[in-house]
Design a protein around this motif. Structure first.
Motif, PDB file in Angstrom:
ATOM      1  N   ASP A  38      -1.848   6.849   0.040  1.00  0.00           N
ATOM      2  CA  ASP A  38      -1.452   5.616  -0.626  1.00  0.00           C
ATOM      3  C   ASP A  38      -1.874   5.614  -2.083  1.00  0.00           C
ATOM      4  O   ASP A  38      -1.316   4.894  -2.894  1.00  0.00           O
ATOM      5  N   THR A  39      -2.914   6.397  -2.393  1.00  0.00           N
ATOM      6  CA  THR A  39      -3.430   6.331  -3.758  1.00  0.00           C
ATOM      7  C   THR A  39      -3.047   7.549  -4.589  1.00  0.00           C
ATOM      8  O   THR A  39      -3.348   7.602  -5.760  1.00  0.00           O
ATOM      9  N   PRO A  71       0.813  -1.211   0.000  1.00  0.00           N
ATOM     10  CA  PRO A  71       0.000   0.000   0.000  1.00  0.00           C
ATOM     11  C   PRO A  71       0.848   1.264   0.000  1.00  0.00           C
ATOM     12  O   PRO A  71       0.415   2.290   0.455  1.00  0.00           O
ATOM     13  N   LYS A 118      -5.377   6.309   3.209  1.00  0.00           N
ATOM     14  CA  LYS A 118      -5.671   5.853   1.855  1.00  0.00           C
ATOM     15  C   LYS A 118      -5.362   6.930   0.805  1.00  0.00           C
ATOM     16  O   LYS A 118      -4.871   6.636  -0.275  1.00  0.00           O
ATOM     17  N   TYR A 119      -5.655   8.164   1.165  1.00  0.00           N
ATOM     18  CA  TYR A 119      -5.394   9.258   0.226  1.00  0.00           C
ATOM     19  C   TYR A 119      -3.917   9.281  -0.180  1.00  0.00           C
ATOM     20  O   TYR A 119      -3.577   9.418  -1.334  1.00  0.00           O
ATOM     21  N   TYR A 168      -8.149  -3.280  -0.103  1.00  0.00           N
ATOM     22  CA  TYR A 168      -7.901  -1.852  -0.329  1.00  0.00           C
ATOM     23  C   TYR A 168      -8.918  -1.309  -1.323  1.00  0.00           C
ATOM     24  O   TYR A 168      -9.283  -0.160  -1.334  1.00  0.00           O
ATOM     25  N   ASN A 169      -9.343  -2.234  -2.142  1.00  0.00           N
ATOM     26  CA  ASN A 169     -10.320  -1.941  -3.151  1.00  0.00           C
ATOM     27  C   ASN A 169     -11.493  -2.852  -2.830  1.00  0.00           C
ATOM     28  O   ASN A 169     -11.291  -4.052  -2.716  1.00  0.00           O
ATOM     29  N   THR A 190      -0.933  -5.364   5.868  1.00  0.00           N
ATOM     30  CA  THR A 190      -2.346  -5.018   5.807  1.00  0.00           C
ATOM     31  C   THR A 190      -3.001  -5.208   7.172  1.00  0.00           C
ATOM     32  O   THR A 190      -3.771  -4.357   7.614  1.00  0.00           O
ATOM     33  N   ASN A 246      -2.283  -2.440   9.416  1.00  0.00           N
ATOM     34  CA  ASN A 246      -2.992  -1.231   8.995  1.00  0.00           C
ATOM     35  C   ASN A 246      -4.414  -1.173   9.529  1.00  0.00           C
ATOM     36  O   ASN A 246      -5.025  -0.120   9.596  1.00  0.00           O
ATOM     37  N   TYR A 284      -6.942   1.812   7.846  1.00  0.00           N
ATOM     38  CA  TYR A 284      -7.988   1.378   6.935  1.00  0.00           C
ATOM     39  C   TYR A 284      -9.081   0.702   7.752  1.00  0.00           C
ATOM     40  O   TYR A 284      -8.802   0.147   8.816  1.00  0.00           O
TER      41      TYR A 284
END
Lengths: 636, 586
Positions: A141-142, A3, A138-139, A411-412, A443, A446, A452
Motif C-alpha cells: 500500500d505504501t 489504502p 502495508k508494504y 494507517y499512520n 479499513t 482490513n 493491518y
C-alpha cells in the motif's frame, strides 16, 4: 484515505528514477552481492579466477613470443648460412600449447560464469519473491507498484550485467594490466614510464569528457522523463483530445519537449562518441612516442634493449591502455548495478509480516459430547487453543462470532482513522457498512483478517483475541471478495480453484453455479479451460466479479468479507452478481461494504460510518425510525 | 518499412551521410599507421637512421591528429544524425496520431502507442547510430586491413582470408541460433515478470486465501525453467569468445611460422611481419563487431516495424472541401443509419436507426451493456463515420462540416474521460482557451463542481495530478461536464457521465441544464432510470436497435425492457452509495 495507491506502470517509473543517485557504502554492498554469489558458487568462482589467470597469462605469453620470434629465431636464422627451422617449429609448438590452454581456460570460465550468473539471479529472484510474499499488505500500500516491479526487471538486469560482464572483465583487465606492466618493466623501464604517463593523460581526458557528458545525461534523463510522461498522458487521453480538438496545442507542447530532449540527447551522445576516438588517437600517439623512444634506445642498444624487445613492447603498449579504458567504462555500470543491488537488498531486508499467533484451525469432530481434533476433513472446524499457564488444550468450534471492542486504528500511528469502534456479529449474521468514501468501511475489513493490526482495543473471533490466532488460519477461515477483482494468468478452472487448491472439477463447477458464473463460463471459447490473461482482460467487469465470487464460494469459509463493486455494470449482469452474492452469504457471518439498496435492506445490522466512527447502528427499519443520518441519506 | 522510416531523416541527411564518410576516413588513417610503423622499424631502427624515425614520427603525429579530428567529427555527426532522426520519428508519429480518428485509435492499444513513441524510438536511435558509425567502420576497417595485408604480402594475407571466412561462418551460425533462443527466453521472461506484477496487484487476494507458499512454489518452478532456457541460449553465445581467440591465435602462429621462413628467404622484412600481425587484430575484431551489429539490427527490426505501422496508418476521417463552419441549431436526425466498427463487416453495431430530435430537447438514452448507446451518440460529433445512411446536425450532414467546427458545437463528455495534469482552470480551458475565470466558475456551478472546488485549498488553481488521481470519480465527472459546457455547445452529449455522482447532485445538474441552457440539445446516457425519467423523451436501446422512444410514462406503459429495468431498480437494485454520497464532504 484509500489504502490502495496504484502506482504508475513500470515504464513510467523507470524513467522517473533519477540517474546517478549516490549509493552509500558501496564497498559493503559490493561485498554483499559477492557474498550472495559465493555462498552457492564458491568452487565455481575459484575455478573461474584460475581460468581467467590462465587465459590472461597465455595471452601475455603469446605477446612476448613476438620478441622471441624476432630476436631469438628470425635474426639468428638470417645470420646463419644453413637455417635450421627445427627450433622455431618447437617454439611455435610450445606457444601453440600456451594458446590452447588459454582458449580452453577462456571457454571454461565463460561457461562457468553462465551458471554462476544465471543461478545467482534465479536464487535472488526466488528469494525476492518468497520474501515479497511474506511482506505485510502495508508494504504494497505504501510502495508504488511500478517501483516494486522495477526491482524485478531493471535492477536484476543491471546486477546480471555486473556479475556476468563487469566482474570477469575487471578481473581480466587487472590481471592483464599487472602482467603487462611487469613484462613492460622487464623490457624497458623508460618506455614503461612513458606508457604509464600517456595512460594517465588518457584517463584524465576520459574523466573530463565524462564529467561534461554527465551533466547532459542527467538533463537527457530528465527531459526523457518529461517527454514520456507527456506521451503517456496524451495517449491515455487521445480520445478526449479529439473531442476537444486539442491536437494543435498538443503538437506544440510535444514539439517543445521533443526539441529539448533532442538537444540534450545530442550533446550527451556527442561526448560519449568523442571519448572513443580521443582515446584511440592518444593511444596512437603513445604508440608513436614509444616507437620513437624505443627506436633510439634500440639503436643505442641502451641496457640491452633490442629490436625484438621494441616489437613486443609496442604490442604491450596497446594491451596496457585498452584494459584501463575498459575498466573505466565498466565503473559506470558498476555504480548503476550497485544502485540496483541496494534496492534488491532493501526488499530482502524489509521486515516480514510478524505472526505471534498460536491458536490454529483444525478439522473438528465431536466425541463424547466434546469437540476434538480430527485428521480428516469433517466439514466442522475448531480453534485449537493451547493454554500455557495450565498446560491444557481446548477446542472452540469455529462459528463466526465476531466482536470488536473499542478499536482504534490509523494507517499512520499519528493519524487515527477509526475511533472507538464497537460492534458484534453473531454467527450467520449479515453486517453492512455504509458511509461515504473515506468513512473507514474498507479499513474495518482490513482489520478483521489482520492485513493491518489495530492500535487499541480488541477484536475477538469466537471469543478468541485474533492476535492469538495464526494469521494463515485466521485468513483461511474468512472468504473475501474485493471490489477490484484480481485474477491470475491461468485457466478459469484454476482461478476458481484458487479458493481451495484440492477442489475437484465438480466442486469448482458447483461453486461457479452457486455464483451464477457457470452460464457465461460455458459460453467462453474453451469453457472452464479458457486461459485468462492480464487480470482477465478478456472478461467484462461483471464476469470478473462473478469469478471472484465463485472463488470465495469454493473455499466455503464460515466468515465472508464482501466489498461490493460500485462501478456501473448493466442491469442484467448486476442482477446475476447480486444474486450470486446473496447465495454466497447464506448461512455465513458476512461483513459487507454495501453499495446497493437491496444489500443494505436485507442486512441484520447496518453500521453507518462517518469519519471513522460508527454514528448509527440497527436494522433498516430501526434506522429509518430513528430519523437520523441514515434516514436523511436514504431519502436523499 | 525502411523507406517509411528513412523518409524521416529529413534535415539530418547531411549528418547521416557525413558520419560514415568521416568514419571511413578515420579507418583509412588508422590503416596507414601500421604502414608507417613498418617503415620506422625497417628503415629507421634496423638501419639506425634516427632522422627517418623522427620524420616518420612526425607523419604519425599528423595522422593521429587527423584521426582525432575525423573521429570527433564522425562522433558528433553520428550523435546529431541519430538523435535528430529519433526526434523526427517521434514527431512524425505524434503528429500522425493527432490526425487519427477514433477508429484509428481503437486499432492500437494505448500501451502499444506509448511503447512505440518511447522504447521503440530509442531502439531505432541506437540502431541507427550503430549503423552509421560501426556498420561503416567495421567493414571499412576489415577491407582496408585486408587490402593492406595483401599489399604487404599476398601469400601470408591469404591466411587471413581463410580465417575471415571461417570466423564469419561460425559467428553467423552461433548468432542466428542464439537470437532464436533468446527470443523464446525473453518471451518467457516477460511471462515471469507478468506473474510478479499479478502478485503485487493481487497481494490482498494472495494473502486472504493464504496462498503465499503456493505462489512462491509456482514462481520458483517458472524461475527454474527460465534458468534452464537462459543457460541453453548462453551456452551458444559463450562460444564466440574462444572461437575468436582460436582464430586469432592460429593466425598469429601461422603467420609467425610462414613469415619467419619468408624473412629467411628474403621475401619479407621484419617490419612487414609486424604490420601483418598488427592487421590481424583489426581484421578479426571488426568481424566480431559486424556480428554484434547484425544481432542488434535484427533485434531492432521489430521496433522499426511497429513504428512504420503508426506512420503508415492513414486517418480515415478527413474534412470535406469547402466545409460548413457553423452549426445552425441543435436538431439531430438519423436517417437509416447502419454502423459497424470494422469496414466491410456484415454484422452492424447499429441497425437502421431513424431518429429525429428537435433543437433544445433533452433526450435520455438507456439500455444494457453492448446495446450500442455510445456508438449511437459517437456518430453525432462524427467521431466515427456511418456505414450507411446519414446523420444530420442542424439539418446538415455531419460529413459536410469542418470537424473542428462540428466538435466545438457538439460537445461530448465521454464515458472514459480523463483530466490532464495541470490546474483546474487549465483543464477547464480545454473547452475554450479564451474562457475567463468567471466563465469557468459559471460552468462549474452549472455542473455542480463549484461546491467542491471552493473547498479545495487552492480552489480553481488546485493542481490536478496525471489522470486526475487526486479527485474522486464523481468530482472528476463533474469537472469533465464543466469542461464540455465551456464550449457553449449547441448539442451536449453526456455518455454515462454522472455514474459516480450521487443522485441528488445528478438531479441538481439536470435542473441547472434545463434552466440555464434550455436551447442546447441534451443527450444523456445513463444506467439509472432516475437520471433519464425527467427527460423530454427517452430512447431505449437494445442490440443496436431502438426498442422504444417516448416519454417516461409512455415507455412505462408500453416498453417491456424499460419496465424491466424500472422494476429492478425500484425493487432495491439501486445504488445505496449514491444516497450516502450526498453527505460526502459535508
Amino acid at each position: 484515505m484509500s489504502p490502495r495507491p496504484n502506482g504508475p506502470g513500470p515504464r513510467g517509473m523507470r524513467n522517473m528514477r533519477m540517474p546517478g543517485k549516490k549509493v552509500e557504502n558501496p564497498g559493503k554492498l559490493l561485498m554483499r552481492v559477492w557474498g550472495f554469489v559465493l555462498k552457492t558458487y564458491k568452487i565455481h568462482m575459484i575455478v573461474v579466477i584460475v581460468c581467467i589467470f590462465a587465459s590472461v597469462l597465455a595471452n601475455v605469453q603469446g605477446t612476448m613470443f613476438t620478441r622471441t620470434l624476432i630476436d631469438d629465431y628470425i635474426l639468428p636464422l638470417l645470420a646463419s648460412d644453413h637455417p635450421d627451422f627445427g627450433p622455431l617449429a618447437a617454439a611455435i609448438g610450445r606457444v601453440a600449447c600456451f594458446y590452447a590452454i588459454g582458449v580452453a581456460a577462456a571457454y571454461t570460465y565463460n561457461r562457468i560464469m553462465i551458471f554462476v550468473t544465471q543461478g545467482s539471479l534465479r536464487d535472488l529472484r526466488n528469494q525476492m519473491f518468497a520474501k515479497m510474499e511474506t511482506l505485510p499488505v502495508k508494504y504494497f500500500d505504501t510502495h508504488p507498484h511500478g517501483d516494486i516491479m522495477s526491482i524485478y526487471t531493471n535492477d536484476i538486469d543491471t546486477l546480471r550485467q555486473m556479475i556476468s560482464q563487469s566482474f570477469p572483465q575487471i578481473l581480466n583487465s587487472i590481471i592483464t594490466v599487472v602482467s603487462v606492466a611487469i613484462s613492460m618493466i622487464i623490457l624497458s623501464i623508460p618506455l614503461t614510464i612513458l606508457t604509464v604517463l600517456m595512460v594517465v593523460v588518457m584517463m584524465n581526458v576520459t574523466g573530463r569528457l565524462a564529467g561534461l557528458s554527465g551533466k547532459y545525461f542527467v538533463e537527457q534523463q530528465t527531459n526523457l522523463g518529461a517527454m514520456n510522461g507527456f506521451i503517456e498522458e496524451m495517449m491515455e487521453g487521445q480520445k478526449v483530445v479529439k473531442v476537444f480538438c486539442h491536437e494543435e496545442e498538443n503538437i506544440k507542447k510535444f514539439d517543445e519537449l521533443n526539441q529539448k530532449l533532442f538537444v540534450s540527447a545530442d550533446n550527451a551522445n556527442k561526448f560519449v562518441n568523442v571519448v572513443g576516438p580521443c582515446n584511440a588517437q592518444l593511444g596512437n600517439v603513445s604508440y608513436v612516442l614509444c616507437a620513437m623512444l624505443g627506436g633510439v634506445l634500440a639503436i643505442k642498444n641502451f641496457g640491452g634493449f633490442t629490436l625484438g624487445g621494441l616489437a613486443s613492447f609496442l604490442t604491450f603498449n596497446k594491451s596496457f591502455s585498452m584494459p584501463i579504458n575498459q575498466v573505466s567504462q565498466q565503473l559506470n555500470s558498476i555504480v548503476m548495478a550497485l544502485a540496483g543491488a541496494k534496492r534488491v537488498f532493501d526488499l530482502l531486508d524489509e521486515p516480514s509480516e510478524t505472526d505471534d499467533g498460536y491458536v490454529t484451525l483444525v478439522h473438528a469432530v465431536e466425541k463424547d459430547g466434546k469437540l476434538t481434533e480430527s485428521p480428516n476433513r469433517t466439514g466442522r472446524w475448531a480453534w485449537k487453543h493451547y493454554h500455557k499457564a495450565t498446560d491444557t488444550t481446548d477446542y472452540v468450534e469455529l462459528t463466526g462470532d465476531m466482536v470488536l471492542d473499542g478499536v482504534d486504528f490509523g494507517y499512520n500511528p499519528d493519524k487515527i482513522v477509526l475511533h472507538d469502534v464497537k460492534m458484534y456479529a453473531t454467527p450467520g449474521q449479515k453486517i453492512a457498512f455504509v458511509g461515504s468514501t473515506g468513512a473507514g468501511k474498507t479499513t474495518i475489513t482490513n482489520l478483521l483478517n489482520r492485513f493491518y493490526d489495530i492500535q487499541d482495543g480488541k477484536i475477538r473471533y469466537d471469543g478468541i483475541n485474533i492476535n492469538k490466532i495464526k494469521k494463515a488460519d485466521l485468513r483461511r477461515s474468512m472468504g473475501i471478495v474485493l471490489q477490484d477483482t484480481n485474477l491470475f494468468t491461468a485457466t478459469v478452472m484454476e482461478n476458481i480453484r484458487y479458493g481451495k487448491l484440492d477442489a475437484t472439477d465438480e466442486e469448482v463447477i458447483a461453486a461457479a453455479k452457486l455464483a451464477n458464473a457457470d452460464g457465461f463460463i460455458r459460453r467462453l471459447p474453451e469453457g472452464y479451460n479458457t486461459m485468462l490473461r492480464g487480470n482477465g482482460s478478456n472478461l467484462s467487469q461483471g464476469q470478473r466479479q462473478l469469478l471472484s465470487i465463485a472463488r470465495a464460494a469454493v473455499a466455503d469459509p464460515p466468515v465472508l468479507i464482501l466489498d461490493e463493486a460500485t462501478s456501473s455494470i448493466d442491469t442484467r449482469t448486476e442482477k446475476l452478481v447480486q444474486d450470486g452474492m446473496d447465495k454466497l452469504m447464506k448461512g455465513r457471518t458476512t461483513f459487507v461494504i454495501a453499495h446497493r439498496l437491496s444489500t443494505v435492506r436485507n442486512s441484520d445490522c447496518i453500521m453507518v460510518l462517518e469519519q471513522g466512527r460508527i454514528i448509527e447502528r440497527g436494522t433498516h427499519e430501526e434506522l429509518l425510525e430513528e430519523k437520523g443520518k441514515y434516514y436523511q441519506l436514504y431519502n436523499g | 518499412m525502411i523507406k517509411t522510416l528513412l523518409s524521416q531523416v529529413k534535415e539530418f541527411k547531411r549528418a547521416s551521410i557525413l558520419t560514415p564518410v568521416f568514419m571511413i576516413l578515420e579507418v583509412l588513417l588508422e590503416t596507414m599507421i601500421p604502414l608507417v610503423m613498418a617503415s620506422i622499424i625497417d628503415n629507421g631502427v634496423e638501419k639506425g637512421d634516427m632522422g627517418h624515425i623522427f620524420r616518420m614520427g612526425a607523419v604519425m603525429a599528423v595522422l593521429a591528429l587527423l584521426g582525432l579530428l575525423t573521429g570527433i567529427l564522425g562522433g558528433t555527426f553520428g550523435a546529431r544524425a541519430s538523435t535528430g532522426f529519433a526526434r523526427n520519428l517521434r514527431k512524425a508519429m505524434f503528429d500522425n496520431i493527432q490526425t487519427f480518428s477514433f477508429s484509428n485509435i481503437d486499432k492500437f492499444s494505448t500501451a502499444g502507442l506509448i511503447t512505440r513513441l518511447t522504447t521503440d524510438v530509442t531502439n531505432i536511435q541506437n540502431a541507427y547510430q550503430m549503423l552509421l558509425r560501426m556498420f561503416t567502420r567495421a567493414p571499412a576497417s576489415l577491407i582496408c586491413a585486408m587490402t593492406m595485408a595483401f599489399l604487404v604480402n599476398a601469400k601470408l594475407a591469404s591466411i587471413y582470408l581463410i580465417a575471415v571466412i571461417f570466423l564469419s561462418a561460425v559467428l553467423m551460425y552461433i548468432m542466428s541460433h542464439a537470437t532464436r533462443y533468446f527470443k523464446q527466453v525473453f518471451s518467457k521472461y516477460d511471462d515471469l515478470n507478468a506473474s510478479v506484477q499479478e502478485n503485487i496487484t493481487g497481494i490482498r487476494v494472495v494473502k486472504a486465501f493464504v496462498r503465499e507458499d503456493y505462489e512462491t512454489t509456482k514462481f520458483q518452478a517458472a524461475c527454474g525453467k527460465l534458468y534452464e532456457m537462459f543457460i541453453r541460449a548462453e551456452k551458444l553465445v559463450v562460444m564466440n569468445m574462444p572461437v575468436m581467440q582460436f582464430t586469432v591465435y592460429s593466425c598469429i602462429l601461422g603467420i609467425s611460422w610462414l613469415g619467419a621462413k619468408m624473412i629467411v628467404g628474403s621475401s619479407l622484412t621484419t617490419g612487414e611481419l609486424m604490420s601483418l600481425l598488427a592487421y590481424c587484430m583489426n581484421i578479426l575484431s571488426s568481424l566480431m563487431m559486424l556480428s554484434m551489429i547484425f544481432v542488434m539490427v535484427t533485434m531492432s527490426t521489430a521496433s522499426a516495424e511497429r513504428i512504420a505501422e503508426v506512420l503508415n496508418e492513414k486517418a480515415d476521417l478527413t474534412d470535406p472541401e469547402n466545409p460548413v463552419m457553423e452549426v445552425p441549431d441543435g436538431s439531430i436526425d438519423f436517417d437509416h443509419v447502419n454502423f459497424s466498427y470494422k469496414k466491410n463487416s456484415q454484422e452492424h453495431v447499429l441497425k437502421d436507426i431513424n431518429l429525429h430530435i428537435h433543437s433544445g430537447e433533452t433526450i435520455g438514452i438507456i439500455g444494457g451493456t453492448g446495446s450500442a448507446k455510445s456508438s449511437l451518440v459517437n456518430l453525432i460529433s462524427r467521431l466515427y463515420d456511418v456505414t450507411d445512411g446519414s446523420v444530420k446536425v442542424g439539418g446538415i450532414d455531419v460529413r459536410k462540416y469542418q470537424m473542428e467546427a462540428l466538435r466545438n458545437q457538439v460537445s461530448v463528455v465521454l464515458q472514459k474521460n480523463v483530466l490532464f495534469s495541470g490546474t483546474i482552470l487549465d483543464n477547464l480551458r480545454w473547452g475554450n482557451k479564451e474562457a475567463s475565470e468567471e466563465e469557468c466558475i459559471r460552468a462549474c456551478q452549472l455542473a455542480c463542481a463549484d461546491e467542491f472546488i471552493e473547498k479545495m485549498p487552492d480552489k480553481y488553481h488546485t493542481y490536478i495530478e496525471q489522470g486526475g488521481s487526486n479527485v474522486s470519480g464523481g468530482q472528476k465527472q463533474r469537472l469533465c461536464i464543466a469542461r464540455a459546457l465551456l464550449k457553449k455547445p449547441k448539442v451536449l452529449v453526456l455518455d454515462d457521465s454522472t455514474s459516480a455522482v450521487d443522485t441528488a447532485t445528478d438531479a441538481k445538474i439536470r435542473r441547472a441544464f434545463a434552466q440555464e441552457i434550455p436551447d442546447t440539445t441534451k443527450l444523456i446516457i445513463a444506467q439509472r432510470i432516475s437520471s433519464v425519467q425527467n427527460a423530454d423523451r427517452i430512447i431505449v436501446m437494445e442490440n443496436g436497435e431502438i426498442d422504444g422512444f417516448g416519454t417516461h410514462e409512455e415507455l412505462l406503459a408500453s416498453n417491456a425492457i424499460y419496465q424491466e429495468v424500472y422494476q429492478s431498480q425500484m425493487e432495491g437494485g439501486g445504488d445505496f452509495d449514491e444516497h450516502m454520497a450526498g453527505g460526502e464532504k459535508s
